[in-house]
Write a protein that holds these residues in place. Sequence first.
Motif, PDB file in Angstrom:
ATOM      1  N   LYS A 104       0.878  -1.177   0.000  1.00  0.00           N
ATOM      2  CA  LYS A 104       0.000   0.000   0.000  1.00  0.00           C
ATOM      3  C   LYS A 104       0.909   1.218   0.000  1.00  0.00           C
ATOM      4  O   LYS A 104       1.963   1.228   0.652  1.00  0.00           O
ATOM      5  CB  LYS A 104      -0.869   0.044   1.252  1.00  0.00           C
ATOM      6  CG  LYS A 104      -1.977  -0.970   1.249  1.00  0.00           C
ATOM      7  CD  LYS A 104      -3.290  -0.276   1.275  1.00  0.00           C
ATOM      8  CE  LYS A 104      -4.391  -1.308   1.343  1.00  0.00           C
ATOM      9  NZ  LYS A 104      -5.627  -0.783   0.841  1.00  0.00           N
ATOM     10  N   LEU A 153       1.110   5.460   0.592  1.00  0.00           N
ATOM     11  CA  LEU A 153       0.480   6.634   1.193  1.00  0.00           C
ATOM     12  C   LEU A 153       1.212   7.883   0.726  1.00  0.00           C
ATOM     13  O   LEU A 153       2.430   7.849   0.500  1.00  0.00           O
ATOM     14  CB  LEU A 153       0.537   6.552   2.720  1.00  0.00           C
ATOM     15  CG  LEU A 153      -0.164   5.385   3.399  1.00  0.00           C
ATOM     16  CD1 LEU A 153       0.165   5.372   4.877  1.00  0.00           C
ATOM     17  CD2 LEU A 153      -1.653   5.477   3.216  1.00  0.00           C
ATOM     18  N   ARG A 181       5.650   3.693   1.691  1.00  0.00           N
ATOM     19  CA  ARG A 181       5.264   2.421   1.065  1.00  0.00           C
ATOM     20  C   ARG A 181       5.288   1.335   2.135  1.00  0.00           C
ATOM     21  O   ARG A 181       6.296   1.146   2.806  1.00  0.00           O
ATOM     22  CB  ARG A 181       6.203   2.072  -0.075  1.00  0.00           C
ATOM     23  CG  ARG A 181       5.778   0.847  -0.850  1.00  0.00           C
ATOM     24  CD  ARG A 181       6.532   0.760  -2.165  1.00  0.00           C
ATOM     25  NE  ARG A 181       6.204  -0.453  -2.868  1.00  0.00           N
ATOM     26  CZ  ARG A 181       5.145  -0.619  -3.639  1.00  0.00           C
ATOM     27  NH1 ARG A 181       4.316   0.379  -3.794  1.00  0.00           N
ATOM     28  NH2 ARG A 181       4.926  -1.758  -4.254  1.00  0.00           N
ATOM     29  N   GLY A 223      -3.060  -3.674   5.363  1.00  0.00           N
ATOM     30  CA  GLY A 223      -4.157  -2.719   5.350  1.00  0.00           C
ATOM     31  C   GLY A 223      -4.360  -2.047   6.694  1.00  0.00           C
ATOM     32  O   GLY A 223      -4.665  -0.850   6.769  1.00  0.00           O
ATOM     33  N   ALA A 230      -1.572   0.558   7.248  1.00  0.00           N
ATOM     34  CA  ALA A 230      -1.836   1.735   6.409  1.00  0.00           C
ATOM     35  C   ALA A 230      -2.963   2.580   6.994  1.00  0.00           C
ATOM     36  O   ALA A 230      -2.877   3.810   7.013  1.00  0.00           O
ATOM     37  CB  ALA A 230      -2.185   1.292   4.989  1.00  0.00           C
ATOM     38  N   ARG A 265      -2.632   6.448   8.350  1.00  0.00           N
ATOM     39  CA  ARG A 265      -3.512   7.468   7.767  1.00  0.00           C
ATOM     40  C   ARG A 265      -4.329   8.163   8.854  1.00  0.00           C
ATOM     41  O   ARG A 265      -4.577   9.367   8.787  1.00  0.00           O
ATOM     42  CB  ARG A 265      -4.445   6.831   6.745  1.00  0.00           C
ATOM     43  CG  ARG A 265      -5.358   7.816   6.049  1.00  0.00           C
ATOM     44  CD  ARG A 265      -6.340   7.086   5.141  1.00  0.00           C
ATOM     45  NE  ARG A 265      -7.243   7.999   4.462  1.00  0.00           N
ATOM     46  CZ  ARG A 265      -8.358   8.513   4.990  1.00  0.00           C
ATOM     47  NH1 ARG A 265      -8.709   8.210   6.227  1.00  0.00           N
ATOM     48  NH2 ARG A 265      -9.119   9.324   4.295  1.00  0.00           N
ATOM     49  N   LYS A 312      -2.968  10.540   2.878  1.00  0.00           N
ATOM     50  CA  LYS A 312      -3.997   9.856   2.102  1.00  0.00           C
ATOM     51  C   LYS A 312      -3.381   8.683   1.349  1.00  0.00           C
ATOM     52  O   LYS A 312      -2.166   8.629   1.158  1.00  0.00           O
ATOM     53  CB  LYS A 312      -4.681  10.819   1.129  1.00  0.00           C
ATOM     54  CG  LYS A 312      -3.804  11.293  -0.010  1.00  0.00           C
ATOM     55  CD  LYS A 312      -4.585  12.211  -0.926  1.00  0.00           C
ATOM     56  CE  LYS A 312      -3.824  12.506  -2.192  1.00  0.00           C
ATOM     57  NZ  LYS A 312      -3.947  11.506  -3.202  1.00  0.00           N
ATOM     58  N   TYR A 313      -4.249   7.747   0.943  1.00  0.00           N
ATOM     59  CA  TYR A 313      -3.796   6.657   0.090  1.00  0.00           C
ATOM     60  C   TYR A 313      -3.409   7.235  -1.264  1.00  0.00           C
ATOM     61  O   TYR A 313      -3.946   8.258  -1.691  1.00  0.00           O
ATOM     62  CB  TYR A 313      -4.883   5.598  -0.086  1.00  0.00           C
ATOM     63  CG  TYR A 313      -5.254   4.892   1.196  1.00  0.00           C
ATOM     64  CD1 TYR A 313      -4.375   4.008   1.801  1.00  0.00           C
ATOM     65  CD2 TYR A 313      -6.483   5.108   1.798  1.00  0.00           C
ATOM     66  CE1 TYR A 313      -4.710   3.358   2.974  1.00  0.00           C
ATOM     67  CE2 TYR A 313      -6.835   4.462   2.966  1.00  0.00           C
ATOM     68  CZ  TYR A 313      -5.941   3.589   3.551  1.00  0.00           C
ATOM     69  OH  TYR A 313      -6.272   2.949   4.709  1.00  0.00           O
ATOM     70  N   GLU A 314      -2.500   6.571  -1.964  1.00  0.00           N
ATOM     71  CA  GLU A 314      -2.007   7.073  -3.240  1.00  0.00           C
ATOM     72  C   GLU A 314      -3.126   7.211  -4.283  1.00  0.00           C
ATOM     73  O   GLU A 314      -3.169   8.166  -5.043  1.00  0.00           O
ATOM     74  CB  GLU A 314      -0.926   6.131  -3.765  1.00  0.00           C
ATOM     75  CG  GLU A 314      -0.148   6.654  -4.936  1.00  0.00           C
ATOM     76  CD  GLU A 314       0.959   5.709  -5.338  1.00  0.00           C
ATOM     77  OE1 GLU A 314       2.112   6.164  -5.379  1.00  0.00           O
ATOM     78  OE2 GLU A 314       0.669   4.536  -5.604  1.00  0.00           O
ATOM     79  N   ASP A 315      -4.067   6.261  -4.288  1.00  0.00           N
ATOM     80  CA  ASP A 315      -5.128   6.285  -5.287  1.00  0.00           C
ATOM     81  C   ASP A 315      -6.420   6.914  -4.768  1.00  0.00           C
ATOM     82  O   ASP A 315      -7.435   6.884  -5.453  1.00  0.00           O
ATOM     83  CB  ASP A 315      -5.412   4.868  -5.788  1.00  0.00           C
ATOM     84  CG  ASP A 315      -5.738   3.914  -4.653  1.00  0.00           C
ATOM     85  OD1 ASP A 315      -5.585   4.296  -3.477  1.00  0.00           O
ATOM     86  OD2 ASP A 315      -6.143   2.774  -4.935  1.00  0.00           O
ATOM     87  N   GLU A 316      -6.382   7.513  -3.585  1.00  0.00           N
ATOM     88  CA  GLU A 316      -7.568   8.117  -2.985  1.00  0.00           C
ATOM     89  C   GLU A 316      -7.774   9.529  -3.531  1.00  0.00           C
ATOM     90  O   GLU A 316      -6.821  10.275  -3.730  1.00  0.00           O
ATOM     91  CB  GLU A 316      -7.382   8.173  -1.464  1.00  0.00           C
ATOM     92  CG  GLU A 316      -8.525   8.749  -0.697  1.00  0.00           C
ATOM     93  CD  GLU A 316      -8.269   8.776   0.813  1.00  0.00           C
ATOM     94  OE1 GLU A 316      -9.228   9.018   1.549  1.00  0.00           O
ATOM     95  OE2 GLU A 316      -7.121   8.567   1.245  1.00  0.00           O
TER      96      GLU A 316
END
Length: 177
Positions: A85, A87, A132, A142, A145, A149, A163-167
């Motif tokens: 994951k 961030l 990472r 998870g 992470a 966060r 935030k998450y990278e894809d958020e």
Amino acid sequence: MSRVGKYPVPVPAGVTVAIANRVLTAKGKLGELKLPLHDEVEASVENNAVVVKPRTESKRARAMWGTTRSLVAGMVKGVSAGYAKALEINGTGFRAAVQGKDLVLNLGFSHEVRYSVPPGIKITCEKPTSIRIEGIDKRLVGQVAAEIRALRPPEPYKGKGIKYEDETILRKEGKKK
């Protein structure tokens, strides 16, 4: 009938799956994971695949059938490829660094925040604003992470925080005069 549970879990090359005393063990190049099987399901290794079946036709058994199959699939993928994951940190002066077994975060508080890395997890910071998280246990990756966060969740006005990278952050408009 479970839509997930009826499909067998293929075991890739380099991964061995064994079942002994109601404990399923998956070994791969990255490590080893164990899963105690629920009383309502039974699992077997057939033709290089793990097959999960319910013991009875109760509602609980059918629910645990799909859940167990999903957990086994996650274990097999974890010991062969692993999970990761990413961030991102946004904000002026916000940064992260790994020192020994701790993740040190500067998040705009009066003090730095130290997060001790649990065993089985590897955390790297390529840049001061990216984190990472890698490991073989999907749940643990998870969870770590989510805990990091939660130290400074992103706020909707400027987008500052972790935030998450894809958020994507839904931004709000500020005050009007």
